[in-house]
Design an enzyme around this catalytic site. Structure first.
Site, PDB file in Angstrom:
ATOM      1  N   SER A  78      32.131  40.254  42.232  1.00 26.60           N
ATOM      2  CA  SER A  78      32.403  40.846  43.539  1.00 26.60           C
ATOM      3  C   SER A  78      33.905  40.829  43.849  1.00 26.60           C
ATOM      4  CB  SER A  78      31.626  40.090  44.607  1.00 26.60           C
ATOM      5  OG  SER A  78      31.904  38.698  44.514  1.00 26.60           O
ATOM      6  N   SER A  82      35.281  38.126  56.094  1.00 23.35           N
ATOM      7  CA  SER A  82      35.751  38.668  54.818  1.00 23.35           C
ATOM      8  C   SER A  82      35.880  40.187  54.845  1.00 23.35           C
ATOM      9  CB  SER A  82      34.823  38.214  53.705  1.00 23.35           C
ATOM     10  OG  SER A  82      35.350  38.581  52.462  1.00 23.35           O
ATOM     11  N   HIS A  83      35.103  40.852  54.010  1.00 21.18           N
ATOM     12  CA  HIS A  83      35.219  42.300  53.848  1.00 21.18           C
ATOM     13  C   HIS A  83      34.368  43.067  54.859  1.00 21.18           C
ATOM     14  CE1 HIS A  83      32.013  40.519  51.634  1.00 21.18           C
ATOM     15  NE2 HIS A  83      31.339  41.649  51.800  1.00 21.18           N
ATOM     16  N   THR A 130      26.105  32.823  52.011  1.00 21.44           N
ATOM     17  CA  THR A 130      26.896  32.653  50.788  1.00 21.44           C
ATOM     18  C   THR A 130      28.284  32.117  51.120  1.00 21.44           C
ATOM     19  OG1 THR A 130      25.770  34.631  49.955  1.00 21.44           O
ATOM     20  CG2 THR A 130      27.617  33.814  48.670  1.00 21.44           C
ATOM     21  N   THR A 177      25.788  32.547  42.839  1.00 19.72           N
ATOM     22  CA  THR A 177      26.754  33.344  43.593  1.00 19.72           C
ATOM     23  C   THR A 177      27.357  32.540  44.747  1.00 19.72           C
ATOM     24  OG1 THR A 177      25.605  35.377  43.050  1.00 19.72           O
ATOM     25  CG2 THR A 177      26.964  35.416  45.024  1.00 19.72           C
ATOM     26  N   ASP A 179      40.883  37.050  49.845  1.00 23.33           N
ATOM     27  CA  ASP A 179      40.426  36.330  48.654  1.00 23.33           C
ATOM     28  C   ASP A 179      39.914  37.251  47.546  1.00 23.33           C
ATOM     29  OD1 ASP A 179      38.108  36.992  49.974  1.00 23.33           O
ATOM     30  OD2 ASP A 179      37.293  34.953  50.057  1.00 23.33           O
ATOM     31  N   ARG A 180      39.732  38.531  47.850  1.00 22.17           N
ATOM     32  CA  ARG A 180      39.271  39.444  46.799  1.00 22.17           C
ATOM     33  C   ARG A 180      40.426  40.260  46.236  1.00 22.17           C
ATOM     34  NH1 ARG A 180      33.294  41.775  48.019  1.00 22.17           N
ATOM     35  NH2 ARG A 180      32.428  39.839  48.805  1.00 22.17           N
ATOM     36  N   ASP A 211      40.948  42.088  50.293  1.00 28.84           N
ATOM     37  CA  ASP A 211      39.969  42.286  51.364  1.00 28.84           C
ATOM     38  C   ASP A 211      40.420  41.664  52.686  1.00 28.84           C
ATOM     39  OD1 ASP A 211      39.635  39.628  50.626  1.00 28.84           O
ATOM     40  OD2 ASP A 211      37.509  39.627  51.131  1.00 28.84           O
ATOM     41  N   GLU A 232      33.990  35.959  40.059  1.00 27.12           N
ATOM     42  CA  GLU A 232      32.728  36.613  40.384  1.00 27.12           C
ATOM     43  C   GLU A 232      32.892  38.120  40.233  1.00 27.12           C
ATOM     44  OE1 GLU A 232      30.239  34.623  43.561  1.00 27.12           O
ATOM     45  OE2 GLU A 232      32.218  34.575  44.477  1.00 27.12           O
ATOM     46  N   ASP A 275      40.031  38.849  54.296  1.00 25.48           N
ATOM     47  CA  ASP A 275      40.610  37.503  54.348  1.00 25.48           C
ATOM     48  C   ASP A 275      41.451  37.161  53.119  1.00 25.48           C
ATOM     49  OD1 ASP A 275      38.252  37.543  52.831  1.00 25.48           O
ATOM     50  OD2 ASP A 275      37.896  35.406  53.139  1.00 25.48           O
ATOM     51  N   LYS A 323      38.686  31.819  46.023  1.00 25.40           N
ATOM     52  CA  LYS A 323      39.176  32.941  45.248  1.00 25.40           C
ATOM     53  C   LYS A 323      40.459  33.434  45.900  1.00 25.40           C
ATOM     54  CE  LYS A 323      35.763  36.141  47.165  1.00 25.40           C
ATOM     55  NZ  LYS A 323      34.468  35.624  47.594  1.00 25.40           N
TER      56      LYS A 323
HETATM   57  C1  VG1 Z   1      29.077  38.306  48.364  1.00 18.57           C
HETATM   58  C2  VG1 Z   1      29.397  38.331  46.891  1.00 18.57           C
HETATM   59  C3  VG1 Z   1      29.749  36.933  46.413  1.00 18.57           C
HETATM   60  C4  VG1 Z   1      30.910  36.389  47.246  1.00 18.57           C
HETATM   61  C5  VG1 Z   1      30.562  36.450  48.721  1.00 18.57           C
HETATM   62  C6  VG1 Z   1      31.727  36.048  49.599  1.00 18.57           C
HETATM   63  O1  VG1 Z   1      27.955  37.490  48.596  1.00 18.57           O
HETATM   64  O2  VG1 Z   1      28.317  38.835  46.152  1.00 18.57           O
HETATM   65  O3  VG1 Z   1      30.082  36.976  45.051  1.00 18.57           O
HETATM   66  O4  VG1 Z   1      31.196  35.064  46.897  1.00 18.57           O
HETATM   67  O5  VG1 Z   1      30.198  37.784  49.081  1.00 18.57           O
HETATM   68  O6  VG1 Z   1      32.796  36.918  49.393  1.00 18.57           O
HETATM   69  P1  VG1 Z   1      26.469  38.077  48.801  1.00 18.57           P
HETATM   70  O7  VG1 Z   1      25.598  36.895  49.083  1.00 18.57           O
HETATM   71  O8  VG1 Z   1      26.569  39.054  49.912  1.00 18.57           O
HETATM   72  O9  VG1 Z   1      26.118  38.764  47.520  1.00 18.57           O
HETATM   73  V1  VG1 Z   1      33.913  37.192  50.600  1.00 18.57           V
HETATM   74  O10 VG1 Z   1      35.223  37.872  50.017  1.00 18.57           O
HETATM   75  O11 VG1 Z   1      33.352  36.400  51.755  1.00 18.57           O
HETATM   76  O12 VG1 Z   1      34.687  36.085  50.980  1.00 18.57           O
HETATM   77 CO    CO Z   2      36.772  37.721  51.284  1.00 19.09          CO
END
Ligand code: VG1
Ligand code: CO
Length: 546
Positions: free
Chosen positions: A367, A113-114, A18, A346, A283-284, A279, A365, A281, A378
């Site tokens: 999330s 990310s998270h 993703t 997504t 972006d959340r 989070d 999103e 990085d 984001k």
């Molecule tokens: C998850 C979330 C999605 C988001 C992605 C990256 O993906 O559901 O909405 O864009 O993480 O977020 P998945 O495929 O695990 O549902 V993050 O803050 O990387 O940057």
């Molecule tokens: Co992130």
């Protein structure tokens, strides 16, 4: 210094998910693993030759080592200049801002990310294109294909690592490495979007109790600059502001489960009027008020409905977009504003074309991701400043009163996501296959007094370039009343994560303050009947409920 071509095996499974390629740190530490992927990116992005690349990450373990390798490979691949954040730091939205401001041809963002960090944690790498956003599927597919045939990577041998800690220019061969302040460009950009005077006055009020939790991740320096230095928030209101390689052992995912202390202080104990977190990085965002947690879907809807209150959006918004599992709260606002509302798969990469084409201004999103056309990612702090801007100009309103007024006008979309993490991949597939097989028979069936009107596997046709993306999540829809969605995560590194999303619409203001899980129970039960997920996995309950 010399240029070398190094033989490398083609590694299996270097398929971006993703949001980029995410694996355990130990996987990335295999000799040649990072190098093969980066070479595949360079091979698939010839536009980088002779141009500028942006490079930085969320500061997690392996960030600095990866940057040293990528810099030497960039020099060997004909890249003219690399802009790298001081200390190797760039939040995801800041990287997007830097790419755009300096007209770079692309960027590499190092983050999982998270996902937790540290030697036993996760690492990740994502390629962003010249618009500042994640590479579209066609590009990530090409990169994956290239990883399967790659035999060599190119790298410059250097005597010493590049000093990433001092601002300024260095050279590797003919390539210039410019170490930049990671916050400057981003701070200037956000400064132009919001009413900083009004926010400053709000934060100065004795009766406005405020806290931002950077979760020992990348937003610390950004939050300190924007919230404390530029907006005058008390220094102690920004907590966990020191980025750590392992995020202090925490799980830098801003939601009620992984930020329990902040949630308790604001929502349960009512000790804060406004609290937010971001989070790994940056972006959340999670937005909390006294006695209330704002669901990300509602947050997008509220920002869209009130966008003109922020100077950067005073002229109004062109349209909005949300990912498919995100609740339909923004759709109701778009109808009222008579603007377009798009439903995308997504992942942020699907918003890029709509933003570039000027079809949408805001998107988000479920999330905990929200943003606008100011970048192509984001943006956690952007959402925090937007909410502060609303609170600053809507005098006398609170987070709760803003939401209640919003629901009264547009109706409330009760919403929750249930995650079953690290499930055996075969069991996860079996559960989803059961639901998939049942889809044709579902229309007409009853769910808690509602009737299923449609059931399908979501497919998307990009309205700008016509590209198609299939298999993006199973949907069971009860008209405008309710939806149940099931899909597999594309960001995990252990087994499979099954995500179930539940949404229920309530127009009656007298019924808008109910317990969320209780209202969604008929949909939750229906999901179990159709997937058999708990039975198959032997799990009694989800690992995470947001
Ligand atoms: C998850 C979330 C999605 C988001 C992605 C990256 O993906 O559901 O909405 O864009 O993480 O977020 P998945 O495929 O695990 O549902 V993050 O803050 O990387 O940057
Ligand atoms: Co992130």
């Amino acid at each position: 210094m010399s240029l070398r071509e190094v033989a490398t095996p083609a590694f299996e499974g270097q398929k971006p998910g993703t949001s980029g390629l995410r694996k355990k740190v130990t996987v990335f530490q295999q000799p040649g693993y990072l190098e093969s992927f980066v070479q595949a990116v360079f091979d698939c992005a010839p536009e980088l030759q002779g141009g500028t690349l942006v490079l930085g990450g969320d500061g997690r373990f392996f960030n600095r080592s990866a940057i040293q390798i990528i810099l030497r490979m960039a020099a060997a691949n004909g890249i003219d200049r690399v802009l790298v954040g001081q200390g190797g730091i760039l939040s995801t939205p800041a990287a997007s801002a830097v790419i755009r401001r300096h007209r770079a041809r692309g960027g590499l963002v190092l983050s999982a990310s998270h996902n937790p960090g540290g030697p036993d944690g996760d690492f990740g790498i994502k390629y962003n294109i010249a618009n500042g956003g994640p590479a579209p599927e066609a590009v990530t597919e090409a990169i994956y294909k290239r990883t399967q045939t790659i035999r060599h990577y190119r790298i410059f041998d250097t005597d010493a690592p590049v000093n990433l800690d001092a601002i300024g220019n260095r050279k590797i061969g003919n390539m210039t490495v410019t170490v930049i302040d990671p916050v400057d460009d981003y701070a200037v950009l956000l400064g132009g979007l919001f009413d900083f005077d009004a926010i400053r006055a709000l934060l100065a009020r004795k009766d406005f109790r405020f806290r931002f939790d950077a979760m020992h991740a990348v937003t610390g320096p950004y939050a300190k600059r924007l919230l404390v230095e530029m907006l005058g928030a008390p220094a102690k209101s920004v907590i966990n502001a020191e980025p750590l390689e392992d995020f202090g052992g925490g799980h830098p995912d801003p939601n009620p489960v992984y930020a329990p202390e902040l949630y308790k202080a604001a929502v349960l104990d009512g000790e804060l009027d406004f609290a937010a977190a971001s989070d790994g990085d940056g972006d959340r965002n999670m937005i909390l008020g006294k006695g209330i947690a704002v669901t990300p879907s509602d947050s997008l809807a509220v920002l869209a409905a009130n966008a003109t209150l922020a100077p950067g959006y005073a002229k109004g918004i062109a349209g909005v977009a949300r990912s498919m599992p995100t609740s339909r709260a923004p759709d109701a606002v778009a109808r009222a504003l008579k603007i377009e509302c798009f439903e995308t798969p997504t992942g942020w990469k699907f918003f890029g074309n709509l933003l570039d084409a000027g079809r949408i201004t805001l998107c988000g999103e479920e999330s905990y991701g929200t943003s606008s056309d100011h970048v192509r990612e984001k943006d956690g702090l952007w959402a925090v400043l937007f909410w502060l801007n609303l609170l600053a100009v809507k005098r006398g309103e609170t987070v709760l009163s803003i939401l209640q007024a919003h629901w009264k006008r547009y109706g409330r979309h009760y919403y929750s996501r249930h995650d079953y993490e690290a499930v055996d991949a075969r069991q996860a597939t079996e559960a989803l296959n059961r639901l998939r097989a049942a889809l044709p028979s579902l229309p007409g069936q009853k769910v808690g007094g509602m009737v299923v009107t449609a059931a399908d596997d979501f497919a998307y046709r990009d309205p700008v370039d016509g590209s198609e993306s299939k298999g993006q999540g199973l949907r069971v829809i009860c008209g405008e009343q309710a939806r149940l969605i099931a899909r597999l995560s594309g960001t995990g590194t252990e087994g499979a994560t099954v995500r179930l999303y539940f949404e229920l619409f309530e127009a009656d203001p007298a019924k808008q303050a109910d317990d969320v899980q209780a209202r969604l129970q008929p949909l939750i039960d229906f999901a179990e009947i159709q997937t058999g997920l708990r039975k198959i996995t032997g799990r009694a309950a989800p690992d995470v409920i947001t």
